[in-house]
Design a protein around this motif. Structure first.
Motif, mmCIF file in Angstrom:
data_model
loop_
_atom_site.group_PDB
_atom_site.id
_atom_site.type_symbol
_atom_site.label_atom_id
_atom_site.label_comp_id
_atom_site.label_asym_id
_atom_site.label_seq_id
_atom_site.Cartn_x
_atom_site.Cartn_y
_atom_site.Cartn_z
ATOM 1 N N ALA A 66 -54.250 5.077 38.737
ATOM 2 C CA ALA A 66 -53.653 3.825 39.211
ATOM 3 C C ALA A 66 -52.126 3.893 39.144
ATOM 4 N N LEU A 67 -51.584 4.485 38.080
ATOM 5 C CA LEU A 67 -50.134 4.646 37.982
ATOM 6 C C LEU A 67 -49.615 5.591 39.065
ATOM 7 N N ILE A 68 -50.350 6.631 39.323
ATOM 8 C CA ILE A 68 -49.959 7.562 40.389
ATOM 9 C C ILE A 68 -49.916 6.834 41.726
ATOM 10 N N ASP A 69 -50.896 5.984 41.979
ATOM 11 C CA ASP A 69 -50.887 5.190 43.212
ATOM 12 C C ASP A 69 -49.643 4.298 43.286
ATOM 13 N N CYS A 70 -49.181 3.836 42.137
ATOM 14 C CA CYS A 70 -47.999 2.965 42.103
ATOM 15 C C CYS A 70 -46.717 3.704 42.479
ATOM 16 N N LEU A 71 -46.736 5.018 42.458
ATOM 17 C CA LEU A 71 -45.553 5.790 42.852
ATOM 18 C C LEU A 71 -45.211 5.584 44.324
ATOM 19 N N SER A 72 -46.168 5.101 45.090
ATOM 20 C CA SER A 72 -45.950 4.850 46.523
ATOM 21 C C SER A 72 -45.629 3.391 46.828
ATOM 22 N N SER A 73 -45.409 2.602 45.806
ATOM 23 C CA SER A 73 -45.139 1.177 45.997
ATOM 24 C C SER A 73 -43.792 0.953 46.675
ATOM 25 N N PRO A 74 -43.695 -0.093 47.486
ATOM 26 C CA PRO A 74 -42.399 -0.455 48.061
ATOM 27 C C PRO A 74 -41.486 -1.182 47.061
ATOM 28 N N VAL A 75 -42.009 -1.518 45.904
ATOM 29 C CA VAL A 75 -41.257 -2.255 44.892
ATOM 30 C C VAL A 75 -40.638 -1.259 43.904
ATOM 31 N N ARG A 76 -39.325 -1.234 43.853
ATOM 32 C CA ARG A 76 -38.614 -0.257 43.021
ATOM 33 C C ARG A 76 -39.017 -0.334 41.548
ATOM 34 N N ASN A 77 -39.121 -1.540 40.998
ATOM 35 C CA ASN A 77 -39.497 -1.666 39.589
ATOM 36 C C ASN A 77 -40.888 -1.102 39.334
ATOM 37 N N THR A 78 -41.789 -1.307 40.252
ATOM 38 C CA THR A 78 -43.141 -0.775 40.092
ATOM 39 C C THR A 78 -43.088 0.736 39.989
ATOM 40 N N VAL A 79 -42.311 1.370 40.843
ATOM 41 C CA VAL A 79 -42.187 2.832 40.814
ATOM 42 C C VAL A 79 -41.559 3.284 39.497
ATOM 43 N N LYS A 80 -40.511 2.604 39.072
ATOM 44 C CA LYS A 80 -39.856 2.980 37.813
ATOM 45 C C LYS A 80 -40.809 2.848 36.630
ATOM 46 N N TYR A 81 -41.535 1.750 36.578
ATOM 47 C CA TYR A 81 -42.488 1.564 35.483
ATOM 48 C C TYR A 81 -43.588 2.625 35.527
ATOM 49 N N ALA A 82 -44.024 2.972 36.726
ATOM 50 C CA ALA A 82 -45.067 3.991 36.857
ATOM 51 C C ALA A 82 -44.566 5.342 36.361
ATOM 52 N N ILE A 83 -43.361 5.706 36.741
ATOM 53 C CA ILE A 83 -42.802 6.979 36.273
ATOM 54 C C ILE A 83 -42.674 6.977 34.750
ATOM 55 N N ALA A 84 -42.167 5.882 34.201
ATOM 56 C CA ALA A 84 -42.005 5.790 32.748
ATOM 57 C C ALA A 84 -43.358 5.823 32.040
ATOM 58 N N GLY A 85 -44.336 5.127 32.590
ATOM 59 C CA GLY A 85 -45.671 5.158 31.996
ATOM 60 C C GLY A 85 -46.262 6.558 32.018
ATOM 61 N N LEU A 86 -46.103 7.243 33.133
ATOM 62 C CA LEU A 86 -46.610 8.620 33.232
ATOM 63 C C LEU A 86 -45.901 9.540 32.252
ATOM 64 N N TYR A 87 -44.645 9.261 31.978
ATOM 65 C CA TYR A 87 -43.898 10.050 30.997
ATOM 66 C C TYR A 87 -44.635 10.042 29.649
ATOM 67 N N TYR A 88 -45.115 8.881 29.229
ATOM 68 C CA TYR A 88 -45.815 8.779 27.948
ATOM 69 C C TYR A 88 -47.233 9.350 28.003
ATOM 70 N N LEU A 89 -47.798 9.435 29.187
ATOM 71 C CA LEU A 89 -49.181 9.903 29.324
ATOM 72 C C LEU A 89 -49.287 11.394 29.607
ATOM 73 N N VAL A 90 -48.176 12.045 29.899
ATOM 74 C CA VAL A 90 -48.213 13.435 30.347
ATOM 75 C C VAL A 90 -48.802 14.367 29.282
ATOM 76 N N ASP A 91 -48.727 14.005 28.029
ATOM 77 C CA ASP A 91 -49.324 14.837 26.980
ATOM 78 C C ASP A 91 -50.849 14.714 26.954
ATOM 79 N N LEU A 92 -51.382 13.682 27.564
ATOM 80 C CA LEU A 92 -52.828 13.460 27.573
ATOM 81 C C LEU A 92 -53.496 13.919 28.868
ATOM 82 N N VAL A 93 -52.715 14.097 29.903
ATOM 83 C CA VAL A 93 -53.274 14.453 31.206
ATOM 84 C C VAL A 93 -52.347 15.468 31.868
#
Length: 171
Positions: free
Chosen positions: A109-136
């Motif tokens: 779902a976060l990966i899907d958010c990388l294609s959002s037209p909303v800049r904050n959504t993309v930023k939050y998705a990137i930041a969230g993935l940053y914390y999850l990268v050790d798990l996936v």
């Protein structure tokens, strides 16, 4: 500001609503099918604000707020998505929360958010993935590294995207 039991007791006062009860009330309001989209947005934004404080992490897990955020990511309402992904971003610094997000399909779902037209959504998705990268392993996810690489070249996203790329390369 982060809270603790003493500060929470002071803020709640003798007749105030305890934090778990207050958050449950918000969730109950959200689940009411007759409320407006604007009200849902406000509730999710409110829950997202609670998700930054470690004091609330266990309460949010007990009330399945992370799952609620993930469910919101499939809605057509961009503001609801923005607030939900912000809540996930706030909460996944905690390893238990990160694991729940991974287990409940939150990474896709976060990966899907990388294609959002909303800049904050993309930023939050990137930041969230940053914390999850050790798990996936994001390298296994199709086109994710390429997309993040493109963001690393865009003003407003560059530092965050590059930090994620650096962390991906170390895994």
């Amino acid at each position: 500001m982060f809270t603790n039991n003493k500060r929470q007791a002071e803020r709640t006062g003798k007749y105030g609503t305890p934090r778990p009860q207050h958050l449950q009330q918000l969730i109950t309001q959200f689940q009411n099918s007759t409320i407006s989209n604007e009200s849902k947005e406000k509730i999710v934004a409110n829950l997202a604000n609670f998700s930054y404080d470690p004091y609330n992490y266990a309460i949010l897990r007990d009330l399945n707020v992370l799952e609620l955020f993930i469910d919101c990511l499939t809605e057509p309402n961009e503001r609801l998505i923005e607030f939900a992904v912000g809540g996930i971003c706030n909460a996944v610094a905690d390893p238990q929360n990160a694991q729940i997000v991974c287990d409940c399909g939150g990474v896709a779902a976060l990966i899907d958010c990388l294609s959002s037209p909303v800049r904050n959504t993309v930023k939050y998705a990137i930041a969230g993935l940053y914390y999850l990268v050790d798990l996936v392993d994001l390298k296994e996810k199709e086109n994710v590294v390429d997309l993040i690489s493109k963001y690393s070249q865009v003003d407003g996203f560059a530092n965050l995207a590059q930090a994620l790329l650096d962390k991906i390369s170390k895994t």
